[in-house]
Design a protein around this motif. Structure first.
Motif, short mmCIF file in Angstrom:
data_model
loop_
_atom_site.label_atom_id
_atom_site.label_comp_id
_atom_site.label_asym_id
_atom_site.label_seq_id
_atom_site.Cartn_x
_atom_site.Cartn_y
_atom_site.Cartn_z
N ARG A 298 0.85 -1.20 0.00
CA ARG A 298 0.00 0.00 0.00
C ARG A 298 0.88 1.24 0.00
NH1 ARG A 298 -4.85 -0.55 -1.66
NH2 ARG A 298 -5.51 1.29 -0.54
N GLY A 299 1.30 1.68 -1.16
CA GLY A 299 2.31 2.72 -1.28
C GLY A 299 1.91 4.10 -0.80
N LEU A 300 1.30 4.19 0.35
CA LEU A 300 0.99 5.49 0.95
C LEU A 300 1.83 5.66 2.21
CD1 LEU A 300 -2.90 5.56 0.56
CD2 LEU A 300 -1.21 6.68 -0.87
N ASN A 301 2.47 6.82 2.33
CA ASN A 301 3.43 7.02 3.41
C ASN A 301 2.82 7.03 4.79
OD1 ASN A 301 5.46 7.15 1.57
ND2 ASN A 301 5.75 9.36 1.65
N TYR A 302 1.50 7.30 4.89
CA TYR A 302 0.97 7.51 6.23
C TYR A 302 0.62 6.22 6.99
CZ TYR A 302 -3.55 7.61 3.63
OH TYR A 302 -4.62 7.36 2.81
N TYR A 303 0.66 5.05 6.34
CA TYR A 303 0.35 3.81 7.05
C TYR A 303 1.50 3.42 7.97
CZ TYR A 303 -3.65 3.15 3.96
OH TYR A 303 -4.83 3.29 3.29
N THR A 304 1.16 2.98 9.19
CA THR A 304 2.19 2.65 10.19
C THR A 304 2.01 1.26 10.79
OG1 THR A 304 0.85 3.73 11.89
CG2 THR A 304 2.56 5.06 10.85
N GLY A 305 0.86 0.64 10.61
CA GLY A 305 0.60 -0.67 11.21
C GLY A 305 -0.05 -1.60 10.21
N SER A 306 -1.22 -2.13 10.57
CA SER A 306 -1.94 -3.05 9.70
C SER A 306 -2.27 -2.40 8.37
CB SER A 306 -3.25 -3.49 10.36
OG SER A 306 -3.02 -4.18 11.57
N ILE A 307 -2.18 -3.18 7.30
CA ILE A 307 -2.60 -2.71 5.98
C ILE A 307 -3.45 -3.81 5.32
CG2 ILE A 307 -0.93 -0.93 5.37
CD1 ILE A 307 0.90 -3.00 4.27
N ARG A 325 -3.69 1.21 9.16
CA ARG A 325 -3.58 2.04 10.37
C ARG A 325 -2.58 3.16 10.13
NH1 ARG A 325 -4.93 2.37 15.64
NH2 ARG A 325 -6.22 0.47 15.53
N TYR A 326 -2.93 4.34 10.64
CA TYR A 326 -2.07 5.52 10.51
C TYR A 326 -1.96 6.18 11.87
CZ TYR A 326 -6.90 7.03 9.62
OH TYR A 326 -8.27 7.19 9.68
N ASP A 327 -0.80 6.04 12.51
CA ASP A 327 -0.63 6.51 13.88
C ASP A 327 -0.32 8.00 13.99
OD1 ASP A 327 -1.20 4.17 15.15
OD2 ASP A 327 0.86 3.46 15.24
N ASP A 328 0.14 8.63 12.93
CA ASP A 328 0.57 10.02 13.08
C ASP A 328 0.01 10.95 12.02
OD1 ASP A 328 1.95 9.04 10.95
OD2 ASP A 328 3.96 9.35 11.79
N LEU A 329 -1.07 10.56 11.34
CA LEU A 329 -1.60 11.40 10.28
C LEU A 329 -2.13 12.73 10.82
CD1 LEU A 329 -2.02 11.41 7.25
CD2 LEU A 329 -4.32 10.52 7.60
N PHE A 333 -1.22 17.77 11.23
CA PHE A 333 -2.06 18.95 11.38
C PHE A 333 -2.03 19.50 12.81
CE2 PHE A 333 -4.24 16.45 7.95
CZ PHE A 333 -3.89 17.29 6.91
N GLY A 334 -1.05 19.03 13.59
CA GLY A 334 -0.86 19.60 14.92
C GLY A 334 -1.48 18.85 16.07
N LEU A 335 -2.17 17.73 15.80
CA LEU A 335 -2.78 16.96 16.88
C LEU A 335 -2.01 15.65 17.02
CD1 LEU A 335 -5.05 16.69 18.96
CD2 LEU A 335 -6.49 15.70 17.17
N LYS A 336 -1.12 15.60 18.02
CA LYS A 336 -0.23 14.47 18.20
C LYS A 336 -0.91 13.35 19.01
CE LYS A 336 3.41 16.57 16.37
NZ LYS A 336 4.06 16.09 15.14
N GLY A 337 -0.41 12.13 18.80
CA GLY A 337 -0.79 11.01 19.65
C GLY A 337 -2.18 10.46 19.41
N LEU A 338 -2.78 10.73 18.25
CA LEU A 338 -4.12 10.23 17.98
C LEU A 338 -4.04 9.20 16.86
CD1 LEU A 338 -7.06 10.63 18.91
CD2 LEU A 338 -7.35 12.21 17.01
N THR A 339 -4.13 7.94 17.22
CA THR A 339 -4.02 6.88 16.24
C THR A 339 -5.34 6.68 15.49
OG1 THR A 339 -3.39 4.55 15.89
CG2 THR A 339 -4.67 5.06 17.86
N GLY A 340 -5.25 6.17 14.30
CA GLY A 340 -6.45 5.92 13.51
C GLY A 340 -6.26 4.71 12.61
N VAL A 341 -7.37 4.14 12.16
CA VAL A 341 -7.31 3.02 11.22
C VAL A 341 -8.58 3.05 10.39
CG1 VAL A 341 -8.32 1.41 12.92
CG2 VAL A 341 -6.99 0.52 10.98
#
Length: 456
Positions: A298-307, A325-329, A333-341
């Motif tokens: 999945r050639g997108l830079n923002y993925y950090t975990g499961s794909i 999953r994207y842990d730092d997307l 934009f200035g909001l740190k530490g909010l993981t997402g998937v």
């Protein structure tokens, strides 16, 4: 004024009423599953500030972003001297401040940051809207297409990933697909592979190359890796990993040995194993559709975990879904530490698959059910009352808008595939005996208004 021959922009399409019925069937089916799992709908604008989008998709993705030229005489605002030193990349920010969205994930991250005080975490949203990519059009690949995204932010639990596998299986099964594969990998596994090769700084180059395996083959991937700084010794280590086969358990057992000296690789293995464990606890049969695929990048830079990536095995088609999953997307934009998937369904490709397999149910093409004829002005009041009665019962119905010969009105019903026509004239109104024509069989029946309404 010169007459211009109408044409469509390359990579775009018009949709007829029949096609829209089928597309809405896909959207509604997927939306129902999203809601079942607790997700709520939002929408974001079709275009974003260019700086919001750039730098989130990698160099190759950034090239595919459609830029919107500034309004007015934007060229006049650039001094002639600058043109001699600027290239296309440095000129773009001066003439284009906006861009059409490339996907729905980055705009969603922007939305979360801007509305962080208004949402409840974990925030579970779905979004069904078009996106645009300046890609080369081909079968199953368009420049304007719809994505059906479902994401959750503010939760590190791998239960979310497991539920996405179930969402994929339920939605695609409900659409009539039976033979499809949900591919699962983890960017930490890829980072671990880069570690053991000794090229952690070339992780992005490695994942971009591996992600093209289906398109350019193993030899093509090796050639690209060599051009990016990998050597023959690196490829010798990488080759058996890319060529992994066997069951999911076999692959994970092999990777456990290969990545035993990589901390990040071991973490990736733990996460993949936990996702599969959750799936087995929630719905064990769903594992039949899941394949651990170490070549999935999945050639997108923002993925950090499961794909994830989903492919149908019934039609020659690219992926019909994907995500990760994207842990730092949101940190961008200035909001740190909010993981997402999140994951996405490729609605346009799914449409093509269902069309080729003839899987759209007949109910999706169900439009107007009955047409009331109009060839006697004196019967208009009666016809309008009957039309109102049909619609109050929820029956899709039309009254032919002008008086015309019966042949013309029947032709209209036939072309619109309206199954029934009610003949209305002075005689029918005065006697109260109406004639119902079945357009499929040609059969005609005489009945009262009450009997007619009861039939439908």
């Amino acid at each position: 004024m010169a007459q211009i021959k109408p044409s469509l922009a390359k990579g775009t399409r018009d949709f007829s009423p029949l096609e829209m019925e089928k597309r809405n069937y896909i959207f509604d089916t997927i939306k129902t599953v999203f809601k079942k799992y607790g997700y709520q709908e939002i929408q974001t604008p079709s275009f974003e500030n260019l700086q919001t989008l750039t730098g989130k998709y990698g160099d190759e993705g950034d090239k595919l972003i459609f830029k919107i030229l500034n309004s007015g005489d934007f060229i006049a605002k650039i001094s002639p001297e600058k043109y001699t030193t600027l290239n296309a990349n440095s000129l773009t920010p001066l003439i284009a401040e906006k861009a059409l969205r490339y996907d729905l994930t980055v705009p969603f991250a922007r939305y979360v940051v801007m509305h962080q005080n208004d949402i409840t975490l974990p925030f579970k949203r779905f979004q069904i809207q078009p996106v645009w990519r300046a890609d080369r059009p081909q079968k199953g690949r368009y420049r304007e297409f719809y994505q059906c995204d479902v994401d959750v932010v503010g939760s590190e639990s791998l239960l979310n990933e497991a539920e996405f596998i179930l969402i994929y299986k339920e939605a695609l099964t409900n659409l009539g697909l039976r033979d499809f594969t949900i591919k699962l990998n983890n960017r930490k596994l890829l980072a671990g592979i880069a570690d053991i090769i000794g090229k952690p700084d070339l992780l992005i180059d490695m994942t971009v190359a591996i992600d093209k395996l289906d398109k350019i083959g193993l030899d093509g991937v090796k050639k690209e890796l060599i051009s990016k700084g990998f050597d023959d010794a690196d490829l010798a280590k990488l080759d058996p990993i890319i060529s992994l086969s066997g069951s999911n358990s076999d692959k994970l057992a092999t990777l456990k040995q290969v990545l035993k000296d990589s901390e990040v690789g071991q973490k990736g293995l733990e996460e993949v194993d936990m996702v599969l464990t959750y799936v087995s606890k929630l719905e064990a049969p769903a594992l039949d559709n899941v394949e651990v695929d170490i070549t999935l990048a999945r050639g997108l830079n923002y993925y950090t975990g499961s794909i994830f990536e989903v492919k149908t095995n019934e039609v020659a088609m690219g992926s019909i879904g994907g995500g990760g999953r994207y842990d730092d997307l949101t940190g961008m934009f200035g909001l740190k530490g909010l993981t997402g998937v999140g994951i996405s369904f490729g609605a346009d490709r799914i449409y093509d698959v269902l069309s080729e397999l003839n899987l759209f149910p007949e109910s999706t093409t169900k439009g107007t059910q009955v047409l009331l004829t109009n060839f006697d002005q004196s019967a208009e009041d009666f016809a309008l009352q009957l039309l109102h009665s049909f619609r109050r019962k929820g029956i899709a119905s039309e009254f032919y808008p002008t008086t015309a010969k019966l042949k013309k009105q029947l032709s209209y019903a036939d072309q619109k595939k309206i199954p029934y026509v009610v003949m209305l004239g002075t005689e029918e109104v005065s006697s109260g005996v109406l004639t119902l024509k079945n357009m499929t069989t040609g059969e005609q029946q005489k009945m009262s208004k009450e009997e007619l309404l009861n039939i439908f």
